[in-house]
Write an enzyme that holds these catalytic residues in place. Structure first.
Site, PDB file in Angstrom:
ATOM      1  N   ASP A 216      31.389  22.626  76.779  1.00 59.61           N
ATOM      2  CA  ASP A 216      31.644  21.396  77.522  1.00 59.61           C
ATOM      3  C   ASP A 216      33.057  20.940  77.198  1.00 59.61           C
ATOM      4  OD1 ASP A 216      31.224  18.680  78.759  1.00 59.61           O
ATOM      5  OD2 ASP A 216      29.153  19.371  78.821  1.00 59.61           O
ATOM      6  N   HIS A 239      35.627  22.647  78.926  1.00 57.15           N
ATOM      7  CA  HIS A 239      35.920  21.886  80.133  1.00 57.15           C
ATOM      8  C   HIS A 239      37.192  21.056  80.001  1.00 57.15           C
ATOM      9  CE1 HIS A 239      31.376  21.997  81.448  1.00 57.15           C
ATOM     10  NE2 HIS A 239      31.914  23.197  81.315  1.00 57.15           N
TER      11      HIS A 239
END
Length: 390
Positions: A216, A239
């Site tokens: 993430d 991310h």
């Protein structure tokens, strides 16, 4: 005797005195076992209790080995010692069965632990079984954060490795003056919700010279943060570095005075991102600098998304109330894996203002990347496509 000689002798005396008064609490003396199978939670808590009772600086020491910790909360509210060092040469292991911890929220938790410093060591959340559960669509626990600090001031986290967390690896919540340096975060790129470092409701937090690879956000910045300094970061997989999601609540604190500089993103989904829900809100983002950044095959190198509304639930056809202003992107170079490298998708009800794109040069395949701006105002320099964007 010269003044310099007197000063030197005094310094040596004070240094040796400080060492003599810094009591070391070895967790093995309190029953901790380094075999990776015996639950050593109580031993660590007992060492913490003893260090807290000290009226002078104290050091908790964990020798080499693997130490199984079911879960542990280190509460510093009643600590007499205002300077506790935790020096770790081994690895802390979470239970591999995620049902053991369940929904406790945090695996290793520090609450009101002012003046605590952690040097070295590995925090292994052993989250693989929970990741599998989540990806299978079963009804699974939300998961726990590996290392969490709540309402704590003057904290140092240095040389720590956090890996394979069930959820966030490191959380800083409601804290002031926290320094993370030389941190390593490591989880597979497909591990769900495993943010590297998440910060919220905090001020004076710095993250320096760290390597973060996860499933993430490498670093996520939630509501209520101010005066953050992030520098010298290698991010990937992951991310990217994100401010948000913001604006879920109608009354929500904003984010201001954030510097992110000297960062390399490699193969990440995003580079630098600001993300807000498409809902009415009093929140804001202002005075943000993204500087000296290298993108290497990044899907969305620069992105503002103020229309975040997954599955079109809870926010259909609404504009974001989050006000974004004074955001600067300076000296950002490298490659995009998508043709549109700069995507500024701002709110129709609260357009972005004061956006600066200065010396931004991003390429796609053998040519220049493109840029797209909606409801964004400011100025741009760099590749030609930017001049038509703002």
């Amino acid at each position: 005797m010269s003044h310099l000689a007197i000063f030197s002798l005094l310094f040596i005396f004070l240094f040796n005195f400080s060492l003599a008064t810094n009591t070391i609490y070895n967790v093995q003396n309190y029953g901790a076992k380094s075999n990776g199978q015996t639950d050593s939670s109580n031993a660590f808590l007992s060492a913490w209790k003893a260090a807290c009772a000290s009226t002078s600086p104290a050091t908790i020491y964990m020798p080499r080995g693997n130490y199984l910790i079911r879960s542990a909360e280190f509460n510093g509210e009643t600590c007499k010692s205002k300077a506790i060092i935790i020096r770790i040469d081994g690895t802390l292991l979470a239970p591999s069965d995620y049902n053991v911890i369940g929904n406790e929220g945090s695996w290793i938790k520090f609450e009101k632990a002012n003046g605590v410093s952690i040097f070295g060591g590995t925090f292994d959340g052993q989250g693989a079984s929970l990741w599998s559960c989540k990806t299978s669509g079963k009804n699974c626990p939300k998961g726990t954060t590996a290392l969490a600090f709540y309402n704590s001031n003057n904290v140092v986290i240095s040389g720590v490795t956090a890996q394979n967390s069930q959820m966030f690896h490191i959380l800083v919540d409601g804290c002031h003056n926290v320094k993370l340096q030389g941190v390593k975060v490591s989880s597979p790129g497909n591990s769900p919700n495993t943010d590297g470092i998440h910060i919220q409701s905090s001020s004076g937090v710095s993250i320096m010279n760290s390597r973060i690879g996860t499933g993430d956000d490498c670093i996520s910045i939630g509501p209520g943060n101010s005066n953050l300094w992030i520098e010298g970061i290698a991010c990937g997989p992951g991310h990217g570095i994100s401010i948000g999601s913001l604006g879920w609540e109608s009354q929500e604190q904003g984010v201001q005075n954030v510097t992110v500089k000297t960062v390399t993103f490699t193969g990440t989904e995003n580079g630098v991102r600001v993300k807000t829900w498409a809902r009415p809100s009093s929140s804001f983002v202002r005075a943000v600098l993204f500087q000296h950044i290298v993108m290497a095959n990044v899907q969305n190198p620069i992105i503002i998304d103020q229309n975040y509304c997954p599955n079109h639930e809870s926010c259909p056809n609404q504009g974001s109330g989050v006000k974004i202003s004074d955001v600067t992107y300076q000296d950002i170079h490298g490659t995009s894996s998508t043709e549109v490298a700069v995507k500024l998708n701002c709110s129709k009800t609260n357009p972005c203002t004061g956006i600066t794109l200065d010396d931004v040069n991003l390429s796609y395949k053998d040519g220049r990347a493109d840029a797209s701006c909606v409801n964004a105002g400011g100025r741009a320099s760099g590749f030609e496509e930017l001049s038509h964007c703002l």
